[in-house]
Design a protein around this motif. Structure first.
Motif, PDB file in Angstrom:
ATOM      1  N   GLN A  39       0.733  -1.320   0.231  1.00 51.71           N
ATOM      2  CA  GLN A  39      -0.086   0.008  -0.065  1.00 51.71           C
ATOM      3  C   GLN A  39       0.935   1.260  -0.206  1.00 51.71           C
ATOM      4  OE1 GLN A  39      -3.721   0.306   1.206  1.00 51.71           O
ATOM      5  NE2 GLN A  39      -3.812  -1.722   0.416  1.00 51.71           N
ATOM      6  N   ALA A  42      -1.126   8.029   1.814  1.00 49.94           N
ATOM      7  CA  ALA A  42      -1.370   9.305   1.411  1.00 49.94           C
ATOM      8  C   ALA A  42      -1.203  10.200   2.717  1.00 49.94           C
ATOM      9  CB  ALA A  42      -2.899   9.224   1.014  1.00 49.94           C
ATOM     10  N   LEU A  75      -8.086  13.047   2.347  1.00 48.17           N
ATOM     11  CA  LEU A  75      -7.908  11.592   2.242  1.00 48.17           C
ATOM     12  C   LEU A  75      -9.083  10.955   1.330  1.00 48.17           C
ATOM     13  CD1 LEU A  75      -6.598  10.339   5.738  1.00 48.17           C
ATOM     14  CD2 LEU A  75      -5.274  11.328   3.729  1.00 48.17           C
ATOM     15  N   ALA A  80      -8.290   7.386  -0.344  1.00 43.08           N
ATOM     16  CA  ALA A  80      -7.388   6.747   0.475  1.00 43.08           C
ATOM     17  C   ALA A  80      -8.164   6.391   1.862  1.00 43.08           C
ATOM     18  CB  ALA A  80      -6.069   7.573   1.125  1.00 43.08           C
ATOM     19  N   ARG A 136      -3.957   4.925   3.557  1.00 41.07           N
ATOM     20  CA  ARG A 136      -3.374   4.106   2.707  1.00 41.07           C
ATOM     21  C   ARG A 136      -4.203   3.871   1.568  1.00 41.07           C
ATOM     22  NH1 ARG A 136      -6.473  -0.448   3.909  1.00 41.07           N
ATOM     23  NH2 ARG A 136      -7.289  -0.466   6.033  1.00 41.07           N
ATOM     24  N   VAL A 137      -3.595   3.508   0.397  1.00 40.26           N
ATOM     25  CA  VAL A 137      -4.330   3.443  -0.772  1.00 40.26           C
ATOM     26  C   VAL A 137      -3.294   2.365  -1.722  1.00 40.26           C
ATOM     27  CG1 VAL A 137      -3.194   5.381  -1.774  1.00 40.26           C
ATOM     28  CG2 VAL A 137      -5.327   4.540  -2.781  1.00 40.26           C
ATOM     29  N   ALA A 142      -4.702   5.638  -6.530  1.00 38.28           N
ATOM     30  CA  ALA A 142      -5.066   6.942  -6.044  1.00 38.28           C
ATOM     31  C   ALA A 142      -5.643   7.527  -6.674  1.00 38.28           C
ATOM     32  CB  ALA A 142      -3.767   7.679  -5.313  1.00 38.28           C
TER      33      ALA A 142
ATOM     34  N   LEU B  32       1.546  11.007  -1.887  1.00 42.19           N
ATOM     35  CA  LEU B  32       1.579   9.724  -2.147  1.00 42.19           C
ATOM     36  C   LEU B  32       2.946   9.067  -1.901  1.00 42.19           C
ATOM     37  CD1 LEU B  32      -0.700   8.946  -5.138  1.00 42.19           C
ATOM     38  CD2 LEU B  32      -1.459   8.561  -2.647  1.00 42.19           C
TER      39      LEU B  32
END
Lengths: 324, 324
Positions: A39, A42, A75, A80, A136-137, A142, B32
């Motif tokens: 991951q 962000a 976010l 995210a 997290r993404v 993203a 990011l």
């Protein structure tokens, strides 16, 4: 009651839940966190200063909620999932009741959104709240501002302008931001100003659907302008397609309502672009989330943000900044 | 010259280097970032408010350096390697020369330490700088406050108290914090106050050597007290073993110098505990880093921080807070 810095920290730290991704929380020189493999992180930071970003009489709980909400909105705009945050709180004096109220608002939203407070500090100074939020993404998923393409539709969530409308009511002496307003419409606007809802579920669902996204904290036209500039395209907004809530029009009249919706800041809806082939999927998503998603324009080759349709009241120079 | 928020952000953003671990830097809703696999994330946040944490007349470049340094010191105390940071800067008015000076100081230290500025915001308000710093540290190797064991030696890096000494000189009207002092000793103290050096190389080298560590930003006795409390042990400091610099003693006399060293805050040395078997390794490390490391006490069963040896001048109640 007066508290020293360690008392303030302790009062906040005891409300932080234990979690497997937090190896070490508040109480050391730094927190130790375990990022998810695969991951990306962000990270965003936003500050609210008394008298600049919120009325001085704002309730402590509303301030705690909003200071986190404006960061969560960033976010959300990236698609995210919130994970951790730090809080830097400057206070003219330490007051236990105020801190508890602030924590009530902050943790109501933190717990609901799954973000854990892992550190920060409390200092003496003019009232100010700085939060850095981490989410997290999955890699390459993203929602960025630079992905809009000519031919995309431009969409907006919810009804923008309501927070700006509440601020105008307050400036006109028609709204007390501290308490529940007697008028149901005014109360709806007040809640949008003081307790904005970050569009986290929408942001996550837009991964793979939207080409570009931003929240409209600087105002719809301004933030769509950021998308256009970063993407190297032009955006054309059909002004009369922008949804205006009955509460906003009822409080300020249609013309001022339209101005708030296009230019007002402090709203935390998402503006995004997507291919026309996604229209059915996005309408289904709107129904699933019980959140209106409205097509308000299109992306074209060129640059800048342009308004088409019925002109919206307000100073003409408001457009100049966004002209191509 | 006056700048709007976007102008300020652009002025800072152009100085941020490109890096593989930064997928997307300043300019979107959030940065990011790509965390290293197998590494934990150390995260800390510290704020400096004008008139509270630094004299109002502090030069912009010194403030930029110091606001980052106090955060890097927390990463050093964890044994972490600096990676990313966010900056929230509140300014009464936007001034290009001030911003450039601030950025000069900030990036001088950021570039030297390898930390990249990835986001943040600039807002109008009383002068205040909030930084959240992120570092990486191999799993289970961080230096925590809770690992001290009875029998450990207590160590301090450098000569604590010099920053506190400079602050006293300034309070006495004997030091201008803005310019180079004519007296070489005063100038040394001024640099320690305005341009502290975070002990990053020491912190990393102490992984596997030290059992517990903290920086002494709250004062040596106070921060050793945090180690003792978190570890469930007592710390005994041999007051006359604490190294006092000639510059500090020359400026304030031996008694006040000792008080600054034990109780003064705003110093960014590391206090740590280690097994006696590590003495030779630590002396070799001191030589390698050209940084004095001095044994100043020991860890015992019990609680609190206790002073042995020559009593140090200063109000007696200063000890009460740390008594077991």
């Amino acid at each position: 009651m007066s508290l020293d810095e360690f008392g303030l920290i302790e009062r906040i730290a005891r409300r932080v839940p234990a979690r497997a991704d937090i190896v070490l929380g508040i109480g050391d020189d730094a927190a130790l966190l375990q990022p998810s493999p695969e991951q990306q992180l962000a990270v965003t930071a936003d500050t609210l200063n008394a008298g600049v970003h919120f009325p001085l009489e704002t309730a402590a709980a509303d301030l705690g909620w909003k200071a986190l909400a404006v960061n969560l909105s960033d976010l959300a705009a990236m698609g995210a999932t919130p994970v951790w945050c730090t809080l830097s709180l400057s206070l003219p004096e330490a007051d236990a009741a105020w801190i508890d109220g602030f924590a009530d608002g902050l943790f109501a939203l933190a717990d609901a959104s799954g973000i854990a407070l892992v550190g920060g500090d409390t200092t003496r100074g003019p009232l100010s709240v700085s939060i850095t939020a981490m989410g997290r993404v999955p890699a390459a998923q993203a929602l960025r501002r630079d992905g809009a393409r000519p031919g995309d539709d431009v969409w907006i969530s919810g009804c923008p302008g309501e927070a700006a409308g509440a601020l105008r009511l307050w400036q006109q002496g028609r709204l007390d931001v501290r308490g529940v307003a007697a008028d149901a419409g005014h109360e709806r606007l007040r809640e949008r100003l003081q307790r904005p809802t970050p569009r986290l579920a929408l942001g996550r669902a837009l991964r793979g659907l939207a080409h570009a996204a931003a929240d409209v904290s600087d105002g719809l036209l301004a933030d769509l302008g950021h998308i256009a500039a970063r993407s190297g395209v032009a955006a054309v907004v059909q002004a009369d397609a922008v949804p205006l809530s009955a509460a906003l029009c009822g409080a300020l009249g249609d013309a001022a309502a339209g101005d708030c919706a296009l230019r007002g800041g402090d709203d935390y809806e998402l503006c995004f672009t997507a291919a026309p082939a996604r229209r059915a999927a996005l309408q289904a998503l709107a129904a699933h989330l019980a959140l209106p998603l409205t097509r308000i324009g299109r992306i074209e080759a060129g640059e800048g943000v342009h308004c088409a349709g019925a002109p919206v009241a307000g100073p003409a120079h408001g457009y100049r900044h966004f002209a191509g």
